[in-house]
Each structure stands twice: as C-alpha cells, then as structure tokens.
Design an enzyme around this catalytic site. Structure first.
Site, PDB file in Angstrom:
ATOM      1  N   ASP A   1       0.873  -1.168   0.000  1.00 35.76           N
ATOM      2  CA  ASP A   1       0.000   0.000   0.000  1.00 35.76           C
ATOM      3  C   ASP A   1       0.910   1.218   0.000  1.00 35.76           C
ATOM      4  OD1 ASP A   1      -1.659   2.134   0.508  1.00 35.76           O
ATOM      5  OD2 ASP A   1      -2.504   1.335   2.362  1.00 35.76           O
TER       6      ASP A   1
ATOM      7  N   TYR B   1      -6.922  15.105 -10.305  1.00 37.05           N
ATOM      8  CA  TYR B   1      -5.804  14.371 -10.896  1.00 37.05           C
ATOM      9  C   TYR B   1      -4.722  15.347 -11.359  1.00 37.05           C
ATOM     10  CZ  TYR B   1      -3.211  11.386 -14.125  1.00 37.05           C
ATOM     11  OH  TYR B   1      -2.205  10.698 -14.784  1.00 37.05           O
TER      12      TYR B   1
ATOM     13  N   LYS C   1      -0.809  15.509  -9.879  1.00 43.12           N
ATOM     14  CA  LYS C   1       0.375  15.306 -10.709  1.00 43.12           C
ATOM     15  C   LYS C   1       1.265  16.552 -10.755  1.00 43.12           C
ATOM     16  CE  LYS C   1      -0.199  11.009 -11.885  1.00 43.12           C
ATOM     17  NZ  LYS C   1       0.778   9.969 -11.476  1.00 43.12           N
TER      18      LYS C   1
END
Length: 254
Positions: A61, A152, A156
């Site tokens: 994980d 997202y 990033k």
C-alpha cells in the site's frame, strides 16, 4: 542502454499491470533485478511467476509509511540496497472543481502524491550511501490541467514539484541520488480503458483518424523506455528534470 542497469536492484510501484508492469519488464530485459509492488496481489504474483527468478513481488500500500518500510526491508534483505525506484502507482478519478467531491480529491492526493513523498523519502534514505535513481511518473496534466480531472491534475502537478524538491535536496546534501519525472500524455492502460465511453476500441485510441497521426495515446512499452533511460547511468547528468512524452501538445494548446 542495457549495461547501464545491469545487476542493479530496482523497485517499481503499481507494477501488477499497465505502465508499472512494462517498466518492470524493460528493467529486467536490461539486466536489473526488480521488485514489483502493488495492492493487487493476485496479478502481481502472476506477473512475477511469468517474469522469472530476477523478479520479486511485494504487496504494498503506497500510502502507508509502514508499508514503505516493509518494502525496503524486504528488498534489502533479498538483494541489498536498491539503486532504482520508480514511483508509478496512481489512480484516475473523474471530477471538475464544480462537481468533484472532496473525498475523491483527497484520495487522489493520497494515492498519487503522498505515495511519491513517501517513496522519495524512503528511497533517498536507502540510496544516499550507495547512490541511485528515482523516477516519478507524473503527467502532461502537470502543466496542462484537464478540466474534468481537476484533482488528478493537481495531484500530478504536486508530483512535479516534489521531484524538483527531492533532486535539490540530494544536490545540496551531496547525496549521489538523482530524481527525475516523466510526464506522458494519454497511455493505453487498464486505467485509461476504464474511463473510455462504450464502443471506443483500442484501435480508435491508438490511431484516432481525426487527429494528427502522432497525436494519439501511447503504449506502456513506449513510456517504459523513457523510464529505463532515466533509471540508467545513461542519464547520469540529469536530476530534477521533467521528461515530457506529449508530442508537443503544450505548443498546440490542446
């Protein structure tokens, strides 16, 4: 380029499928020993069974500090200190700033960004004595935000900033560790496939007739070659660099 990673110990996260698996395959083909990590234990163990004895699977994980400690301990106990770390694990969730949920945004930051923070932290600790290369998988969305993927894009962009910060730390501390990022446009992976409308085929995505012949999604194997370059000694002069794989999309405004 093969001799530049020969016998190196590498860790690739999110390696049960997609880009991570392609990167692991490229590193193995170039002579490295590779630990594939993923939460998908079945797919990860199946991949390692097919890749051979120089591959190792560790359930991982990437959002867990303790999980990173376990991975590093396992790899070092098996092969010694890693010289390559590829922070590839990530998720993609739909949502713009108006309709996206805070829960999804937090999950994107946790999986896509916090995991890279932990990976760089543990990777630098493991490599600072003997040297190594860390490669973080970012996205063209780092510079060209995508409206319907606000979280997202933000996650990033943070990966890009973390990469530069980690590279500067290693430079200023005198650690022989390089940290770079790869910023692809769309890659045809299971993650992308899950977002495509019904009826959209692989051929349509890879060779869209309405776009520039080069303006289409990439294959994981193509991105893996860029990661292999940054992981290898062939890129020894690069640290804090952002390697774009976007076919000049920033110049098109698309």
């Amino acid at each position: 380029m093969g001799e530049c990673v020969q016998d190196k110990v590498a860790i690739v996260t999110g390696a049960a499928s997609g880009v991570g698996l392609a990167v692991a395959q490229a590193l193995l083909a170039a002579g490295a020993r590779v630990a594939l990590t993923d939460v998908n234990e079945d797919a990860g163990r199946q991949a390692v069974a097919e890749l051979g004895e120089r591959a190792l699977f560790v359930r991982h994980d990437v959002t867990s500090d303790a999980g990173w400690t376990q991975v590093m301990d396992t790899v070092q106990g098996h092969w010694g200190a890693p010289q390559v770390l590829v922070n590839n694990a990530g998720i993609l969730l739909l949502g713009d700033l108006e309709t996206g949920t805070l829960q999804d945004f937090q999950r994107l930051l946790q999986v896509n960004t916090e995991s890279v923070f932990l990976g760089c932290q543990h990777g630098i600790r493991a490599m600072k004595a003997g040297g190594g290369s860390i490669v973080n998988i970012a996205s063209v969305a780092s510079w060209l935000p995508i409206e319907q993927y606000a979280g997202y894009s933000a996650s990033k962009a943070a990966v890009a900033a973390l990469t530069r910060s980690a590279a500067l730390l290693c430079r200023n501390k005198g650690y022989p560790v390089r940290v770079n990022s790869v910023h692809p446009d769309g890659i045809y992976t299971p993650m992308m496939q899950a977002t495509l409308p019904a009826g959209v085929t692989r051929e349509m995505v890879l060779h869209h007739p309405q776009r520039n012949p080069k303006g289409r999604a990439y294959l994981p194997e193509q991105i893996a070659q860029l990661v292999l370059f940054l992981a290898s000694d062939a890129s020894s002069v690069m640290s804090g660099s952002e390697l774009r794989a976007d076919n000049a999309i920033l110049g098109t405004g698309l």
